[in-house]
Design a protein around this motif. Sequence first.
Motif, short mmCIF file in Angstrom:
data_model
loop_
_atom_site.label_atom_id
_atom_site.label_comp_id
_atom_site.label_asym_id
_atom_site.label_seq_id
_atom_site.Cartn_x
_atom_site.Cartn_y
_atom_site.Cartn_z
N PRO A 25 -54.85 8.78 79.51
CA PRO A 25 -53.97 9.47 78.66
C PRO A 25 -54.57 10.71 79.03
CG PRO A 25 -54.86 8.04 77.06
CD PRO A 25 -55.29 7.72 78.60
N ILE A 26 -55.99 10.61 78.97
CA ILE A 26 -56.26 12.22 79.52
C ILE A 26 -56.16 12.82 80.39
CG2 ILE A 26 -58.43 11.13 80.62
CD1 ILE A 26 -59.70 12.89 78.83
N SER A 27 -55.41 12.20 81.44
CA SER A 27 -55.09 12.98 82.66
C SER A 27 -53.96 13.01 83.71
CB SER A 27 -55.94 12.08 83.82
OG SER A 27 -57.69 12.20 83.64
N SER A 28 -52.93 11.72 82.75
CA SER A 28 -52.15 11.14 83.92
C SER A 28 -50.96 10.52 82.99
CB SER A 28 -52.34 10.92 84.85
OG SER A 28 -52.75 9.53 85.53
N GLY A 29 -49.51 10.22 83.53
CA GLY A 29 -49.20 8.61 82.53
C GLY A 29 -47.48 9.29 82.92
N LEU A 30 -47.07 8.14 82.21
CA LEU A 30 -45.45 8.24 82.65
C LEU A 30 -45.17 9.45 82.19
CD1 LEU A 30 -44.32 4.21 81.53
CD2 LEU A 30 -44.99 6.07 83.71
N GLY A 31 -45.42 10.33 81.16
CA GLY A 31 -45.04 11.42 80.78
C GLY A 31 -45.67 12.89 81.89
N GLY A 48 -45.07 5.39 73.44
CA GLY A 48 -45.73 5.74 73.55
C GLY A 48 -46.38 6.32 74.82
N VAL A 49 -44.94 7.26 75.37
CA VAL A 49 -45.34 8.08 76.41
C VAL A 49 -46.23 9.75 75.78
CG1 VAL A 49 -44.03 9.29 78.25
CG2 VAL A 49 -43.28 6.90 77.91
N LEU A 50 -47.30 9.61 76.57
CA LEU A 50 -47.40 11.30 75.90
C LEU A 50 -47.28 12.62 77.40
CD1 LEU A 50 -50.06 12.87 74.43
CD2 LEU A 50 -51.19 12.60 76.12
N LEU A 51 -46.17 13.27 76.51
CA LEU A 51 -45.45 14.41 78.01
C LEU A 51 -46.50 15.21 78.02
CD1 LEU A 51 -41.93 14.83 75.93
CD2 LEU A 51 -42.76 13.63 77.42
N LEU A 94 -55.84 18.41 79.02
CA LEU A 94 -56.34 17.28 78.25
C LEU A 94 -55.39 17.49 77.51
CD1 LEU A 94 -59.41 18.51 77.58
CD2 LEU A 94 -59.39 16.21 78.56
N PHE A 95 -54.90 15.19 77.92
CA PHE A 95 -53.81 14.93 76.84
C PHE A 95 -52.59 15.82 76.72
CE2 PHE A 95 -57.17 12.71 75.27
CZ PHE A 95 -57.69 11.13 75.50
N GLY A 96 -52.08 16.81 78.00
CA GLY A 96 -50.89 17.29 78.38
C GLY A 96 -50.40 17.36 76.35
N SER A 97 -49.72 17.80 76.45
CA SER A 97 -48.94 18.49 75.51
C SER A 97 -49.45 18.00 74.43
CB SER A 97 -47.27 18.71 75.47
OG SER A 97 -46.57 17.32 75.25
N GLY A 98 -49.78 17.36 74.28
CA GLY A 98 -49.80 16.34 72.91
C GLY A 98 -49.11 15.86 72.27
N LEU A 99 -47.66 15.65 72.70
CA LEU A 99 -46.52 14.95 71.94
C LEU A 99 -46.28 13.85 72.63
CD1 LEU A 99 -43.83 15.57 69.92
CD2 LEU A 99 -42.86 16.53 71.58
N VAL A 100 -46.00 13.16 72.28
CA VAL A 100 -45.98 10.83 72.03
C VAL A 100 -44.07 11.10 71.10
CG1 VAL A 100 -46.08 8.65 72.52
CG2 VAL A 100 -47.73 10.77 72.13
N ASP A 132 -55.46 21.63 83.99
CA ASP A 132 -57.35 21.45 83.44
C ASP A 132 -57.82 20.87 84.42
OD1 ASP A 132 -59.60 21.32 82.12
OD2 ASP A 132 -59.19 19.11 81.04
N GLU A 133 -58.64 20.34 84.16
CA GLU A 133 -59.26 19.52 85.23
C GLU A 133 -58.76 18.36 85.22
OE1 GLU A 133 -63.71 20.36 85.11
OE2 GLU A 133 -63.34 21.89 85.76
N GLU A 134 -58.49 17.53 83.92
CA GLU A 134 -57.70 16.08 84.10
C GLU A 134 -56.76 15.91 84.33
OE1 GLU A 134 -60.21 14.46 82.41
OE2 GLU A 134 -61.20 16.48 81.99
N THR A 135 -56.67 16.21 85.81
CA THR A 135 -55.06 15.34 86.66
C THR A 135 -56.56 14.00 87.16
OG1 THR A 135 -54.59 17.41 87.35
CG2 THR A 135 -54.32 15.40 88.92
N THR A 136 -55.84 13.21 87.86
CA THR A 136 -56.31 12.44 88.57
C THR A 136 -56.50 12.11 89.98
OG1 THR A 136 -56.59 9.89 88.27
CG2 THR A 136 -55.11 10.27 87.72
N HIS A 137 -56.70 11.17 91.00
CA HIS A 137 -55.69 10.75 92.16
C HIS A 137 -56.58 9.24 92.64
CE1 HIS A 137 -56.18 12.05 96.34
NE2 HIS A 137 -56.51 11.42 96.94
N PHE A 138 -56.32 8.95 93.53
CA PHE A 138 -56.98 7.81 93.82
C PHE A 138 -56.19 7.74 95.29
CE2 PHE A 138 -52.45 7.00 92.42
CZ PHE A 138 -51.79 6.51 93.63
N SER A 139 -57.00 7.23 96.24
CA SER A 139 -56.72 7.10 97.76
C SER A 139 -56.82 5.47 98.15
CB SER A 139 -58.26 7.09 98.54
OG SER A 139 -58.24 8.93 98.40
N ILE A 140 -55.80 5.50 98.97
CA ILE A 140 -55.53 4.14 99.52
C ILE A 140 -55.50 3.61 100.83
CG2 ILE A 140 -54.39 1.76 99.20
CD1 ILE A 140 -53.45 2.73 96.79
N LEU A 141 -56.12 2.53 102.28
CA LEU A 141 -55.59 2.22 102.86
C LEU A 141 -55.55 0.75 102.57
CD1 LEU A 141 -57.56 3.51 105.98
CD2 LEU A 141 -57.01 1.58 106.09
#
Length: 572
Positions: free
Chosen positions: A70-76, A403-406, A392-398, A367-376
Motif C-alpha cells: 500500500p506504500i506504493s500501489s493499490g486498487l485506489g 480497504g482502498v487507499l486512494l 508514500l501511501f497516496g492521499s492517505g485516505l481510505v 515519489d519513488e513509491e511506485t512499483t514495477h514487475f516484469s514477466i516472460l
Amino acid sequence: MSRSIAILVLLLAPLLAMAQPKPTHPLPPGAAVASAHQLATDAGIEMLRQGGNAFDAAVAVSSVLSVVEPISSGLGGGGFFLLHDARSGQDVFVDARETAPKAATPARYLTADGEFDRDRAENGPWAAGIPGLPAALVHVAGKYGRLPLAKSLAPAIRIAREGFPVYARFANGYMQRREVMERYPGTREVFLRNGRAPKEGDLFRQPELAATLARLASGGHDGFYRGTTAQRLLAGVAAAGGAWTAEELAAYQVKERAPLAFDYDGWRVVTAPPPSSGGVALAEMLQILAPWDLKALPEAERVHLVVEAMRRAFRDRTFYLGDPDFVRIPMRTLMSPDYAAGLRAGINPDKATPSDLLAGKPTPLEDEETTHFSILDAEGNRVSATQTVNLLFGSGLVPSGTGVLLNNEMDDFALKPGTPNAFGVMGFDANAPEPGKRMLSSMTPTIMESPGKVAVLGTPGGSRIITMVLLGVLGYADGLDAAQVAALPRYHHQWEPDVLGTERNALPADVVARLRAMGHDVLVPGEDSAGRRSSDSWGNMNTVEWDRAANRLRAASDPRNPVGKATVAPAR
C-alpha cells in the motif's frame, strides 16, 4: 473416425507439420517473474503453474502488490501495462492511468490568497483521481488471459484476509505519513491496531480490502465502479470533503494505445506512449546519444553526455507532453532522429549546458513509491507493468468499508502552471487538469529485443523512473545481464532544478570532480552543505531477460529492496 480416414491423417501428419511456420527463435525454456515483493512473484508463478499465461500472472502479481505494497500501489491507484502477445507478435499498451474528477478544477488547489495549496494537492480527497487499476485487472484478464478473473485474484484475496508480515519500508513509510494517514477514520480502521501504528514483523490483515477484491472478482468492472464498493468510495470521499460523482466513477475505462517503438544500437525498444512522458523522453535521449560509442568513453565523459541528453528531454517533457486525448503533442518531431540531431548539436562535449540557457518557454514545432514487475512466460508472452498511488501511501485516505487507499495523482497535473510538483517537475497548459483527463506520468514500462536477447524492465522512482530506465537500457546494450542491470548505480538530471543528483557512491570521487569541473552541480548524499537532500538509493528495478542464443532465462529484483523476489521457473 473411419480406419481409412485415420490412416490418411497419420500419413499426412508429417507433411502438415512441415507446412506449419517454424518459429524464428526457440521458445523460452520456462518462465520468469520479477517483482518488488516475494508474495507477488509467488502468485505470478502460481498462475503459470495452473495453466495461465503471462497476462494471468500479471493480474495476480498486480493485485497482490496492491495488497502487500500500500506504500506504493493499490486498487485506489492506476498503472500502465505493456503487453507483448507472442502468437500474433503484437505489442499493446493498456493505459489505466487515473482521471481527473469533474470538480477538480485548478481553482480548487489555490488558497484564499491565490497561492498553491500543496496540502490539498497531496493529501485527502482532492488529491485523488478516479482509480484505474481495478479496470486494468478486469481488462487484461478478460481480453488476454486464459484463467477466470476470480482465480487470478484469489492469491490477493487470501493474503488480504490472512495477512502478511509488515516489512521495514512499510513501517518506516507509515511513520513518515502518519499525521496525514490518521486524519481519516477509514484509514485509522485499516492501519491502527488498538491505536498502535504498524511495526515491522506485525501481521497486517485487511479484511475490508479482501471483500472489495472479492466483489471485483465476482462482478468485474461493475464490482468496483458500481454497486457496494462504488457507493462506499463515494461516501468516503464526500465525508472527507471531496466531490466525486457516481457517473464519473462508473464511466472509467482503460484505453488501449499503440506503444512507442524505435531502434537503438541493434535493439528494438518498445515503451510507453503518452500520457506517459517516459517513452518519449527515452526515445529522445537514446537518439541524442546514438552516434557516440558510450562504452568506449571515460566514465566522466560518458556521464556528461548522458546527463546532457537527460536535460534536453526533460525540458521538452515540461512543455509538450500531456494526455493525448486532450492536447496535441508534436510526436513526429519529438520522436525524430533529425530533431535529436539538432539537440545533440547543442551539446558541448567538455562543458555542461546551464539549464537556463535552454529556452524556458515552448519553442515552435511518480515519489519513488511506485512499483514495477516484469514477466516472460514459456510461450514468449511478455508483460512490463508499472503501477502506483504516487507518493508514500497516496492521499492517505481510505474510504470506510473499502480497504482502498486512494491515490494522490492529482499532484501530477500542472495544478498551477510553472509550479513544481512533489518531484520538482514543472508543467504548463498541456498537463493542466480537465474533467476525465489523465495526468502526465513518468512510468516507463519497457521491452527490448535484439536478434539474440529479449529484456523486460522498469522501475518506480517518480521523475527518476525515466532516467533509471535509460541507464537500464544502456546497461543491456553494453552486454550486462539482468542482475547487473538491476544493480546499476544511478544518477539523474531533469532540466529544472539544474542539479545532477546521484545515489551514494554511484560515481567515483574523481568522476564527480571532473563533472564539477565541467560545470555540473553534482549533488552527492552526505556531501551537500546547502541543505539539499539526495537519498542514498533510488528505485526498485525488476527485470527479466531471455538469452535466445543460449536459450536461458534470467530474472533480477533490485538488490536495494530486501523483500523483492525474482524467480525463473523451468518449463514443465
